[in-house]
Scaffold this motif. Structure first.
Motif, PDB file in Angstrom:
ATOM      1  N   THR A  68     -18.406  86.544  47.056  1.00 59.94           N
ATOM      2  CA  THR A  68     -18.276  87.989  47.224  1.00 59.94           C
ATOM      3  C   THR A  68     -19.642  88.618  47.462  1.00 59.94           C
ATOM      4  OG1 THR A  68     -18.539  88.437  44.867  1.00 59.94           O
ATOM      5  CG2 THR A  68     -16.279  88.053  45.676  1.00 59.94           C
ATOM      6  N   ARG A  69     -19.607  89.839  47.951  1.00 62.00           N
ATOM      7  CA  ARG A  69     -20.844  90.581  48.211  1.00 62.00           C
ATOM      8  C   ARG A  69     -21.664  90.744  46.925  1.00 62.00           C
ATOM      9  NH1 ARG A  69     -20.266  96.297  50.984  1.00 62.00           N
ATOM     10  NH2 ARG A  69     -18.468  95.111  51.624  1.00 62.00           N
TER      11      ARG A  69
ATOM     12  N   CYS B  20     -23.257  87.427  45.875  1.00 56.69           N
ATOM     13  CA  CYS B  20     -24.342  87.110  46.803  1.00 56.69           C
ATOM     14  C   CYS B  20     -25.568  87.978  46.508  1.00 56.69           C
ATOM     15  CB  CYS B  20     -23.875  87.303  48.241  1.00 56.69           C
ATOM     16  SG  CYS B  20     -24.975  86.573  49.458  1.00 56.69           S
TER      17      CYS B  20
ATOM     18  N   GLU C  23     -22.451  85.110  52.468  1.00 58.24           N
ATOM     19  CA  GLU C  23     -21.125  85.368  51.900  1.00 58.24           C
ATOM     20  C   GLU C  23     -20.076  84.530  52.612  1.00 58.24           C
ATOM     21  OE1 GLU C  23     -20.605  89.595  52.360  1.00 58.24           O
ATOM     22  OE2 GLU C  23     -22.342  90.038  51.107  1.00 58.24           O
TER      23      GLU C  23
ATOM     24  N   GLN D 213     -27.196  88.737  54.645  1.00 54.28           N
ATOM     25  CA  GLN D 213     -26.374  88.502  53.462  1.00 54.28           C
ATOM     26  C   GLN D 213     -24.945  88.145  53.838  1.00 54.28           C
ATOM     27  OE1 GLN D 213     -26.710  91.253  50.185  1.00 54.28           O
ATOM     28  NE2 GLN D 213     -24.600  90.889  49.541  1.00 54.28           N
ATOM     29  N   LYS D 214     -24.378  88.820  54.829  1.00 54.04           N
ATOM     30  CA  LYS D 214     -22.992  88.529  55.224  1.00 54.04           C
ATOM     31  C   LYS D 214     -22.833  87.086  55.679  1.00 54.04           C
ATOM     32  CE  LYS D 214     -23.419  90.632  59.825  1.00 54.04           C
ATOM     33  NZ  LYS D 214     -23.788  89.477  60.562  1.00 54.04           N
TER      34      LYS D 214
END
Length: 153
Positions: free
Chosen positions: A63-64, A67, A57, A53-54
């Motif tokens: 943003t987290r 996402c 992003e 996920q990062k």
């Protein structure tokens, strides 16, 4: 200059690109994917079919929470899945499903058509200058974000 600032002009271009993709994209035929959804699936495919996920992003400047919402939506549509990794139970690897593989070819065709439309009439040299400007704008915004973080805002 016509009085419009750069921010509004970039926003207008972004909106025009979204409208173009929403209107002319063939992936909408498959599962009502938005342009952004298609870009995320395409990015995962370009990176071997799995990312964290990062990574999303960072790649898309989101943003987290945004996402996470997109991942959950695409998971519900059967386009991707989250898998645990052996070295860290907190990390979830995001991988494409067989269903998403079916749309990747169409998305690639859509992207190539959009790029051809956006760059029509530009020389290679002009494109290099333009991309340099984009990089500088992004660097300016990244710098401002870092400054705000240091100041505790």
């Amino acid at each position: 200059m016509d009085g419009q600032g750069m921010g509004i002009r970039l926003r207008m271009l972004n909106n025009a690109i979204r409208r173009y993709m929403d209107r002319f994209s063939r992936k909408n035929e498959l599962d009502h994917l938005t342009c952004s959804n298609g870009w995320i699936i395409g990015h995962i495919a370009e990176n071997g079919g799995s990312v964290f996920q990062k990574d999303l992003e960072s790649e898309f400047g989101i943003t987290r929470s945004t996402c996470s919402k997109v991942i959950i939506l695409l998971e519900k549509k059967g386009m991707l899945k989250r898998e645990s990794v052996s070295h860290d139970a907190r990390l979830k690897k995001i991988t494409l499903t067989e269903k998403s593989m079916d749309v990747i070819k169409i998305m690639q065709e859509d992207r190539e058509r959009m790029e051809a439309r956006l760059t029509k009439g530009f020389t290679q040299q002009e494109l290099e200058v333009l991309y340099g400007f984009f990089d500088r704008i992004q660097a300016n915004l990244d710098e401002a974000e870092k400054e705000q973080t240091v100041q505790g805002r």
